[in-house]
Design a protein around this motif. Structure first.
Motif, short mmCIF file in Angstrom:
data_model
loop_
_atom_site.label_atom_id
_atom_site.label_comp_id
_atom_site.label_asym_id
_atom_site.label_seq_id
_atom_site.Cartn_x
_atom_site.Cartn_y
_atom_site.Cartn_z
N LEU A 272 -30.44 10.47 60.60
CA LEU A 272 -30.77 9.10 60.18
C LEU A 272 -32.08 9.07 59.40
N SER A 273 -33.03 9.90 59.81
CA SER A 273 -34.31 9.95 59.10
C SER A 273 -34.12 10.45 57.67
N ILE A 274 -33.29 11.46 57.48
CA ILE A 274 -33.02 11.99 56.14
C ILE A 274 -32.36 10.92 55.27
N ALA A 275 -31.42 10.17 55.86
CA ALA A 275 -30.75 9.12 55.10
C ALA A 275 -31.75 8.05 54.66
N GLN A 276 -32.72 7.72 55.54
CA GLN A 276 -33.71 6.71 55.19
C GLN A 276 -34.73 7.21 54.16
N ARG A 277 -34.90 8.51 54.06
CA ARG A 277 -35.95 9.07 53.20
C ARG A 277 -35.40 9.71 51.93
N ALA A 383 -28.15 2.13 48.02
CA ALA A 383 -26.73 1.93 48.32
C ALA A 383 -26.22 3.09 49.17
N GLU A 384 -25.52 2.73 50.27
CA GLU A 384 -24.96 3.75 51.13
C GLU A 384 -23.64 4.24 50.55
N ARG A 385 -23.49 5.54 50.51
CA ARG A 385 -22.23 6.13 50.06
C ARG A 385 -21.92 7.30 50.97
N ARG A 386 -20.72 7.32 51.45
CA ARG A 386 -20.33 8.37 52.38
C ARG A 386 -20.29 9.72 51.68
N SER A 387 -20.88 10.69 52.33
CA SER A 387 -20.83 12.04 51.80
C SER A 387 -19.47 12.66 52.12
N LEU A 483 -18.85 -2.59 58.91
CA LEU A 483 -17.93 -1.71 58.19
C LEU A 483 -18.57 -1.03 56.99
N THR A 484 -19.57 -1.67 56.39
CA THR A 484 -20.20 -1.09 55.19
C THR A 484 -21.42 -0.25 55.52
N ALA A 485 -22.19 -0.64 56.53
CA ALA A 485 -23.37 0.14 56.93
C ALA A 485 -22.93 1.23 57.89
N PHE A 486 -22.21 2.21 57.36
CA PHE A 486 -21.54 3.18 58.24
C PHE A 486 -22.53 4.05 58.99
N ARG A 487 -23.72 4.32 58.41
CA ARG A 487 -24.68 5.16 59.13
C ARG A 487 -25.19 4.43 60.37
N ARG A 488 -25.52 3.15 60.20
CA ARG A 488 -26.00 2.38 61.35
C ARG A 488 -24.88 2.22 62.38
N THR A 489 -23.68 1.99 61.91
CA THR A 489 -22.54 1.85 62.83
C THR A 489 -22.30 3.14 63.60
N ALA A 490 -22.35 4.27 62.88
CA ALA A 490 -22.15 5.56 63.55
C ALA A 490 -23.26 5.84 64.55
N ALA A 491 -24.51 5.51 64.18
CA ALA A 491 -25.64 5.77 65.07
C ALA A 491 -25.55 4.93 66.33
N LEU A 741 -31.29 2.34 66.70
CA LEU A 741 -31.33 0.94 66.30
C LEU A 741 -32.73 0.52 65.88
N VAL A 742 -33.74 1.01 66.60
CA VAL A 742 -35.11 0.67 66.22
C VAL A 742 -35.44 1.26 64.85
N MET A 743 -34.95 2.48 64.59
CA MET A 743 -35.24 3.14 63.31
C MET A 743 -34.63 2.39 62.13
N THR A 744 -33.53 1.68 62.35
CA THR A 744 -32.86 1.01 61.23
C THR A 744 -33.45 -0.35 60.92
N VAL A 745 -34.43 -0.81 61.71
CA VAL A 745 -35.00 -2.13 61.47
C VAL A 745 -35.68 -2.20 60.11
N SER A 746 -36.42 -1.15 59.77
CA SER A 746 -37.12 -1.17 58.48
C SER A 746 -36.15 -1.26 57.32
#
Length: 854
Positions: A272-277, A383-387, A483-491, A741-746
């Motif tokens: 999740l950190s890599i996705a945010q950075r 923009a989130e895009r699935r790898s 459904l669209t924020a798949f990283r947050r949903t998966a986390a 969940l706390v990490m995704t607030v930003s």
């Protein structure tokens, strides 16, 4: 790169809190577990034990030689029922100097503890016993009570031995000893109760004793023990050793679970950190950083977190060693004098595992960081895009693990159902199911949410409206966001899957195994009317058996335990398996054993009824080569095959083919199953049976009570498994859930502000966040339930194939409670930070930001 990694950890400390806490807790638990396991590796030396005053001990140790199927030197295996030291050996050792023969047997006072034993008075000095009142026994009707009260001297007491009740006068009492509860008799009386000699204390030269033993049979019949080895002859030593071994298994499993779950938390946090950075890492690529340097940066960040967390975990583990030892003592799992010393090597091992866990958990994230392209990342930073690579990895790995687990369950159910009857043997299969569900959680979360929200969408379509309007604007926004924020949903979904699936698979399989055992007992006792069981005694003495058999109008089935030795499935060793002896006619009439082939009517001398899981796949009418409990070889004809599990009797033999005695005297019956003959008055028979067992350490009960007690004990075992193992996974998953969940607030600040700018009130935005979170938790619960159904279904199929119809147990209540706990944690971790992020923000900040950018 190390300097940059330190700066990154310092500035982004909130992103690494979850990994730090998980690693610190994992290292602390591993450190404590390693320290406790190290403390249980050896039985602590005791100043006083049964033979502490004897310089040399000769201990009965009859063995049988077995040559493995692959060849090699013969292996010596001790027989389960040791016959005692031969007379020739006793005479040979006596020629080297003074000796004391120890006759130990079952003898229990009316109010004595279950483990009380009888011994010869001459052996009392070997353990350092001293009289505190009275005198030594001078006649066969006198006894000395170990740990007795002075006022007991001169009184008549009642005691029970294997042959029934007796009375004697207390001639003396000694101080209490921690290693045993003993009743001492004259040497002659002890020899009558138990002719076999288990241990011979020798006071002659040790070398002379060894030569005498070698000349009389050597290692095949006895062992010579000196020094610290003498403790091996003390039954208390063996009991403590077994208790310590029992502690090692759950501790090792707990450490393994904590380590594996910590890897999962670290991997999820860094992913999740890599996705945010991505934008930050892309800028580093843009100014010249190589892919290798980015991978090194992420690995060094993990190393920094691992070092700090390992240090904190070792400190916590060292501090928790003593409380862990006290907890084990308080729960009766270890002796009262058990202590856990803190060793430097134990902490070093735990710290090393912590560092390896941190590095192992971040490997995939570091590879992903190295694949970032500057142009691609800058163009799609918002923009989130699935790898496709990540999707392919999850699908392939998840399906392989889950499919492999399901295939193993099917093979186990058909070929090796006995493994499903043992929780330890089936644990690997359960974990594979859990691992497969966790790997697939990220890709199945979306379909699960669509399934759970299908009803409102279907209702809207039936009304001719868009599916998104089915539950209102808040519902539609939350659904689309999940459904669209798949990283947050998966986390959010993945930790819930881990908690629910692990709890369901572990407890469901254990409960299913336990219920199969209860069902087996219920089925076996379905034709019995009453049952006689021990009451505070290790078994039923001969007087109980004779009196119950003499009651008119009652058919009694007396079950006496024994053992048979056979070659294990690998052909490498002889193993003792549980067996019992009973009258074949009574066995067929009173009990209902699950016969799948053959007939119990054919069970007679020279034959055996075996569980169909017996090594070698025996067939009815065929011959099996076994060793009796004393090592005597015997070829027995298979009269019947039974559908029984590994936890029950695996072989029934005729009395002529059973050895039920040895050192310690004759074996005690474990149970008497009773069936009333036609025409017998139940009340009169019950009254006669109550009188027959009264005062003999036995009680009359019903089959229903046996089933109830079995169900109660299995339920307690399930909860012990929950507390020892499951709590760790739940704790780690809760950490991962809250941290993600706390990490995704930003990342959500702009999204939440956009909702406010579109006209949503602050309460509507928070309800949207809460509903989205609950959708993710519900999806994780659904996937966890799916994994549980697969696991429990596999166990149920195997057990049904093994023992016949048996109920499946799915712990719905426990899974529901855990899902609710996850929901509370997720809501708190999502709504509270969102509320803080919305404080004082009405969407104007976005407009100002846009204007500034223009």
């Amino acid at each position: 790169m190390l300097t940059l990694a330190l700066a990154s950890v310092r500035l982004r400390w909130a992103s690494f809190v979850g990994s730090f806490v998980a690693l610190a807790c994992g290292v602390a638990l591993m450190a404590t577990s390693i320290l406790v396991i190290a403390a249980t590796a050896e039985v602590p030396d005791q100043a006083r034990q049964r033979y502490s005053q004897a310089p040399v001990l000769v201990m009965a140790d009859r063995n049988v030689d077995f040559t493995p199927a692959t060849g090699g030197d013969p292996q010596s295996t001790p027989v389960p029922a040791q016959p005692g030291l031969p007379a020739g050996l006793l005479a040979a050792v006596a020629a080297t100097g003074p000796t004391v023969a120890d006759h130990t047997f079952y003898a229990q006072l009316a109010d004595g503890p279950r483990e009380q034993v009888g011994r010869a008075w001459s052996a009392a000095a070997l353990g350092g016993y001293r009289l505190t009142a009275g005198t030594a026994p001078a006649s066969d009707d006198q006894i000395v009570i170990g740990g007795g009260r002075p006022e007991q001297v001169g009184t008549r007491v009642r005691y029970v031995t294997a042959d029934g009740p007796h009375t004697a006068t207390v001639s003396g009492v000694t101080e209490a000893e921690a290693f045993e509860h003993a009743v001492f008799f004259t040497d002659a009386q002890a020899a009558r109760y138990c002719p076999a000699v288990d241990v011979l204390a020798a006071f002659g030269p040790a070398d002379a004793v060894r030569r005498a033993v070698d000349a009389a049979g050597g290692a095949a019949v006895a062992r010579v023990l000196t020094g610290t080895e003498r403790s091996q002859a003390d039954p208390h030593h063996a009991e403590v050793s077994a208790r310590l071994d029992d502690v090692q298994t759950p501790l090792g499993l707990s450490a393994a679970v904590s380590g594996g779950t910590a890897v999962f938390v670290v991997a999820g946090t860094f992913a999740l950190s890599i996705a945010q950075r991505r934008r930050e890492l892309a800028l580093l690529r843009l100014i010249g950083a190589t892919r290798r340097q980015l991978r090194a940066l992420v690995n060094r960040e993990a190393l920094v977190v691992g070092v700090l967390a390992s240090a904190a975990g070792c400190a916590l583990g060292a501090a928790g060693a003593a409380p862990a030892g006290h907890w084990l003592v308080d729960h009766g799992m270890v002796p009262a004098d058990f202590t856990v010393p803190v060793t430097w090597w134990g902490l070093l091992v735990a710290a090393s595992i912590g560092l390896l866990t941190a590095i192992g958990g971040v490997l995939l994230s570091s590879v992903r960081a190295g694949l970032i392209s500057p142009g691609e990342a800058l163009a799609e930073a918002d923009a989130e895009r699935r790898s496709r690579l990540a999707l392919a990895f999850r699908w392939v790995s998840g399906l392989l693990v889950l499919g492999g687990g399901i295939a193993a369950l099917v093979v186990t159910a058909r070929i090796w159902p006995d493994a499903a009857a043992n929780a330890a043997d089936s644990l690997g299969l359960l974990l594979s199911i859990v691992a497969g569900c966790v790997l697939l959680a990220a890709v199945l979360a979306g379909p699960a949410i669509r399934l759970l929200t299908a009803l409102p969408a279907l209702t809207a379509r039936l009304r001719g409206r868009p599916a998104e309007d089915g539950g209102g604007i808040i519902w539609a926004t939350a659904r689309q966001s999940s459904l669209t924020a798949f990283r947050r949903t998966a986390a959010t979904t993945t930790p819930v899957v881990l908690v629910v699936a692990f709890a369901g698979c572990l407890l469901g399989s254990i409960d299913t195994i336990n219920r199969s055992q209860v069902s087996e007992v219920r089925r076996q006792l379905s034709a019995a009317d009453l049952v006689v069981t021990p009451a505070g005694t290790p078994g039923l003495n001969r007087a109980v058996v004779d009196r119950v058999r003499s009651v008119p109008g009652v058919r009694a089935l007396v079950i006496t335990p024994t053992s048979l030795m056979t070659v294990d499935p690998t052909g490498q060793a002889l193993v003792p398996l549980s067996a019992a002896t009973a009258d074949p006619a009574a066995l067929a009439e009173v009990d209902r054993l699950p016969v799948v082939a053959g007939s119990l009517a054919d069970l007679g001398p020279g034959s055996v009824a075996l569980s169909r899981t017996w090594p070698g796949s025996p067939r009815v009418g065929g011959q099996v080569s076994v060793r009796l409990a004393d090592g005597t070889p015997r070829d027995l004809r298979v009269a019947a095959l039974l559908g029984t599990g590994a936890e029950t009797v695996q072989a029934w033999v005729n009395g002529a083919d059973a050895v039920t005695g040895g050192i310690g005297g004759p074996a005690l019956a474990t149970r008497i199953d009773l069936r009333l003959l036609p025409g017998t008055d139940p009340r009169q028979a019950a009254a006669a049976l109550y009188g027959a067992v009264d005062g003999l350490g036995a009680r009359l009960t019903t089959p229903a009570d046996i089933w109830s007690n079995a169900a109660d004990s299995t339920e307690q075992a399930s909860w012990n498994a929950l507390l020892m193992i499951l709590g760790l996974a739940i704790g780690y998953a809760a950490i991962a859930l809250a941290n993600s969940l706390v990490m995704t607030v930003s990342d959500r600040r702009q999204e939440l502000s956009l909702l406010r700018l579109a006209g949503a009130t602050r309460a509507q935005v928070l309800r949207t966040v809460a509903l989205e979170t609950l959708m993710c938790v519900a999806a994780g619960t659904l996937l966890g339930v799916l994994g549980t159904v697969i696991s429990v279904g596999g166990s149920w199929a195997a057990l049904t194939h093994l023992v016949g119809p048996t109920p499946a147990a799915v712990p719905w209540t426990v899974m529901g409670v855990l899902a609710a706990v996850c929901a509370v944690i997720a809501l708190t971790s999502a709504v509270v930070p969102a509320a803080l992020a919305l404080r004082g923000r009405d969407g104007q900040g976005i407009l100002r930001g846009a204007a500034g950018a223009a």
